[in-house]
Design an enzyme around this catalytic site. Structure first.
Site, PDB file in Angstrom:
ATOM      1  N   GLY A  10     -29.225  50.620  31.775  1.00 12.82           N
ATOM      2  CA  GLY A  10     -28.326  52.062  31.671  1.00 12.82           C
ATOM      3  C   GLY A  10     -27.140  52.731  31.086  1.00 12.82           C
ATOM      4  N   ALA A  11     -26.904  53.347  30.642  1.00 15.34           N
ATOM      5  CA  ALA A  11     -25.909  53.716  29.632  1.00 15.34           C
ATOM      6  C   ALA A  11     -24.634  52.654  30.423  1.00 15.34           C
ATOM      7  CB  ALA A  11     -25.346  54.709  29.274  1.00 15.34           C
ATOM      8  N   GLU A  12     -24.640  52.567  32.145  1.00 19.04           N
ATOM      9  CA  GLU A  12     -23.616  52.091  32.656  1.00 19.04           C
ATOM     10  C   GLU A  12     -23.817  50.957  33.520  1.00 19.04           C
ATOM     11  OE1 GLU A  12     -20.067  53.990  33.205  1.00 19.04           O
ATOM     12  OE2 GLU A  12     -20.804  55.537  31.303  1.00 19.04           O
ATOM     13  N   LYS A  28     -27.721  47.276  42.006  1.00 20.25           N
ATOM     14  CA  LYS A  28     -27.108  48.089  40.401  1.00 20.25           C
ATOM     15  C   LYS A  28     -25.640  47.451  40.173  1.00 20.25           C
ATOM     16  CE  LYS A  28     -25.492  52.417  39.369  1.00 20.25           C
ATOM     17  NZ  LYS A  28     -25.598  54.020  39.316  1.00 20.25           N
ATOM     18  N   ASP A 120     -23.877  64.745  38.935  1.00 18.47           N
ATOM     19  CA  ASP A 120     -24.917  64.323  38.185  1.00 18.47           C
ATOM     20  C   ASP A 120     -26.509  64.156  38.398  1.00 18.47           C
ATOM     21  OD1 ASP A 120     -26.475  62.809  35.095  1.00 18.47           O
ATOM     22  OD2 ASP A 120     -25.889  61.209  35.872  1.00 18.47           O
TER      23      ASP A 120
END
Ligand code: ADP
Ligand code: MG
Length: 204
Positions: A10-12, A28, A120
């Protein structure tokens, strides 16, 4: 250490599937950003990791399903959590299970009533497991008691909902119904705020 299979970049964060104490687990791992000062970057990733874990935990304590947290490593900006089997709502929702939407609205209502803004809400951040929604990705979540923050949370969700499920428009009405059912007048106030935010066009 068990093998880690990269699921998503992902972006993060990078998401891996692995094992923890004999159970399937999801790792994560927030990734460093080159454009930020290294020390500051590390602080931000640590803080977001801690906040996300707390929100996952708080939501679960309220009866909103979230992945169980197995382990947190703040210096590695990593959360090891339960791997939720199922499809993302984005892929799972169809004309036959639209009743899920009411339950979903209900659960969002519980979060908001207890001062949790998901931050989100998209149909990729909800996994349908055993025909019930599991909320993931509280990476942009925060605590608030403001009608405005709740309305923005719902409005963002409506936008992605409509973009993904344009053929299942009724589902959105069910989400709103479930939300208001849970929150009563406070819920009506939030829903009533949405068009005002849209008019202002300044919610982003
Ligand atoms: N606990 C979990 N169990 C199963 N799949 C997960 C879990 N957490 C994340 N995923 C999968 O990884 C994707 C990205 O995870 P997410 O936490 O939303 O990260 P990002 O911040 O990159 O959006 C999700 O859309 C979902 O498909
Ligand atoms: Mg996500």
């Amino acid at each position: 250490m068990h093998e880690k299979i990269l699921l998503r970049q992902g972006a993060e964060a990078n998401l891996y599937k692995s094992e923890y104490l004999g159970k399937e687990a999801l790792i994560k791992e927030r990734i460093p950003k080159d454009y930020r000062n290294a020390e500051l970057d590390s602080e931000i990733r640590k803080r977001r990791t801690k906040e996300e874990a707390q929100l996952l935990y708080n939501a679960k304590a309220l009866g909103v399903r979230t992945p169980l947290i197995y382990k947190i490593d703040l210096s590695g900006a990593t959360i090891i959590m339960e791997f939720i089997e199922g499809k993302r709502m984005k892929d799972a929702l169809n004309g036959k299970n639209l009743n899920l939407c009411k339950l979903l609205g209900n659960k969002i209502g519980i979060l908001h009533s207890n001062g949790i803004v998901h931050g989100d809400l998209t149909t990729s951040n909800i996994i349908i497991h055993n025909n019930a929604p599991v909320f993931i990705d509280f990476g942009l979540g925060f605590h608030s008691r403001k009608t405005e923050d709740f309305a923005v949370d719902l409005l963002n969700f409506r936008k992605t909902y409509n973009a993904t499920h344009y053929k299942l428009g009724k589902g959105w009405n069910l989400i709103v119904r479930g939300y208001i059912e849970r929150r009563g007048n406070a819920g009506k106030e939030v829903v009533g705020r949405i068009p005002k935010i849209e008019e202002r066009g300044r919610y982003l």
